[in-house]
Design a protein around this motif. Structure first.
Motif, PDB file in Angstrom:
ATOM      1  N   PHE A  68      56.312  39.435  25.378  1.00  0.00           N
ATOM      2  CA  PHE A  68      55.158  39.756  24.550  1.00  0.00           C
ATOM      3  C   PHE A  68      54.282  40.762  25.270  1.00  0.00           C
ATOM      4  O   PHE A  68      54.219  40.767  26.493  1.00  0.00           O
ATOM      5  CB  PHE A  68      54.352  38.486  24.224  1.00  0.00           C
ATOM      6  CG  PHE A  68      55.136  37.521  23.387  1.00  0.00           C
ATOM      7  CD1 PHE A  68      55.107  37.615  22.002  1.00  0.00           C
ATOM      8  CD2 PHE A  68      55.928  36.557  23.978  1.00  0.00           C
ATOM      9  CE1 PHE A  68      55.852  36.755  21.230  1.00  0.00           C
ATOM     10  CE2 PHE A  68      56.683  35.688  23.213  1.00  0.00           C
ATOM     11  CZ  PHE A  68      56.642  35.784  21.828  1.00  0.00           C
ATOM     12  N   SER A  69      53.619  41.574  24.511  1.00  0.00           N
ATOM     13  CA  SER A  69      52.662  42.528  25.046  1.00  0.00           C
ATOM     14  C   SER A  69      51.261  41.983  24.787  1.00  0.00           C
ATOM     15  O   SER A  69      50.830  41.902  23.634  1.00  0.00           O
ATOM     16  CB  SER A  69      52.830  43.891  24.368  1.00  0.00           C
ATOM     17  OG  SER A  69      51.738  44.722  24.696  1.00  0.00           O
ATOM     18  N   SER A  70      50.563  41.623  25.835  1.00  0.00           N
ATOM     19  CA  SER A  70      49.196  41.117  25.688  1.00  0.00           C
ATOM     20  C   SER A  70      48.274  42.199  25.158  1.00  0.00           C
ATOM     21  O   SER A  70      47.401  41.928  24.318  1.00  0.00           O
ATOM     22  CB  SER A  70      48.670  40.620  27.032  1.00  0.00           C
ATOM     23  OG  SER A  70      49.466  39.569  27.509  1.00  0.00           O
ATOM     24  N   ILE A  71      48.453  43.417  25.626  1.00  0.00           N
ATOM     25  CA  ILE A  71      47.593  44.526  25.190  1.00  0.00           C
ATOM     26  C   ILE A  71      47.756  44.766  23.694  1.00  0.00           C
ATOM     27  O   ILE A  71      46.780  44.922  22.969  1.00  0.00           O
ATOM     28  CB  ILE A  71      47.907  45.806  25.985  1.00  0.00           C
ATOM     29  CG1 ILE A  71      47.709  45.580  27.490  1.00  0.00           C
ATOM     30  CG2 ILE A  71      47.088  46.988  25.488  1.00  0.00           C
ATOM     31  CD1 ILE A  71      46.313  45.202  27.902  1.00  0.00           C
ATOM     32  N   SER A  72      49.025  44.776  23.231  1.00  0.00           N
ATOM     33  CA  SER A  72      49.294  45.006  21.812  1.00  0.00           C
ATOM     34  C   SER A  72      49.197  43.737  20.978  1.00  0.00           C
ATOM     35  O   SER A  72      49.201  43.801  19.755  1.00  0.00           O
ATOM     36  CB  SER A  72      50.697  45.590  21.633  1.00  0.00           C
ATOM     37  OG  SER A  72      50.826  46.785  22.321  1.00  0.00           O
TER      38      SER A  72
END
Length: 147
Positions: A68-72
């Motif tokens: 998972f991308s925390s930023i996105s």
């Protein structure tokens, strides 16, 4: 040439390729270990394996792991493995696998696919760049070895 998601029915063919892939990266020949590892991934569904097969011969595979991308705030995939048997290189197998991985990532609403390759694996670097992958020049990659 058929590109499809691997199932447990493909275990032997994928295990052979996986063992060759590991040897390419200077690991010991360990077909039983490769078989156990691939079986666990397919059985538990904690990765997605795509393979290319032609006339009952397994030509190549790629393996994606979810992340998972925390930023996105969205799903992403790590393309951890891509291998084409030496006799099948230059026939479009790697390109077919990359296209299947991209289609799957889009289908699963992922925001990206990340991968790493050896600094001296120039053919792989050219292939990835040809398919739109960009070398990360913004972040450094670190790893803590535990074994």
């Amino acid at each position: 040439m058929v590109v499809k998601e691997a199932t447990l029915e493909d275990l032997e063919g994928i295990a052979q390729l996986f063992n060759e892939y590991r040897k390419f990266y200077h690991q010991e020949d360990h077909l039983d270990g490769a078989r156990e590892y691939v079986h666990a991934r397919l059985d538990k569904g904690d990765s997605v394996l795509f393979m290319v097969k032609e006339d009952n011969a397994y030509l190549g595979f790629t393996q994606l792991y979810p992340t998972f991308s925390s930023i996105s705030m969205a799903k992403a995939w790590i393309l951890n493995d891509l291998y084409v048997h030496k006799n099948a290189r230059g026939k479009g197998v790697a390109e077919a696998l990359l296209e299947e991985a991209k289609a799957y990532a889009l289908e699963t609403s992922a925001v990206s696919i990340a991968l790493s390759t050896a600094p001296d694996n120039f053919p792989a670097q050219r292939l990835y760049e040809k398919h739109g992958y960009k070398r990360d020049e913004q972040f450094y990659h670190y790893e803590l070895g535990l074994v």
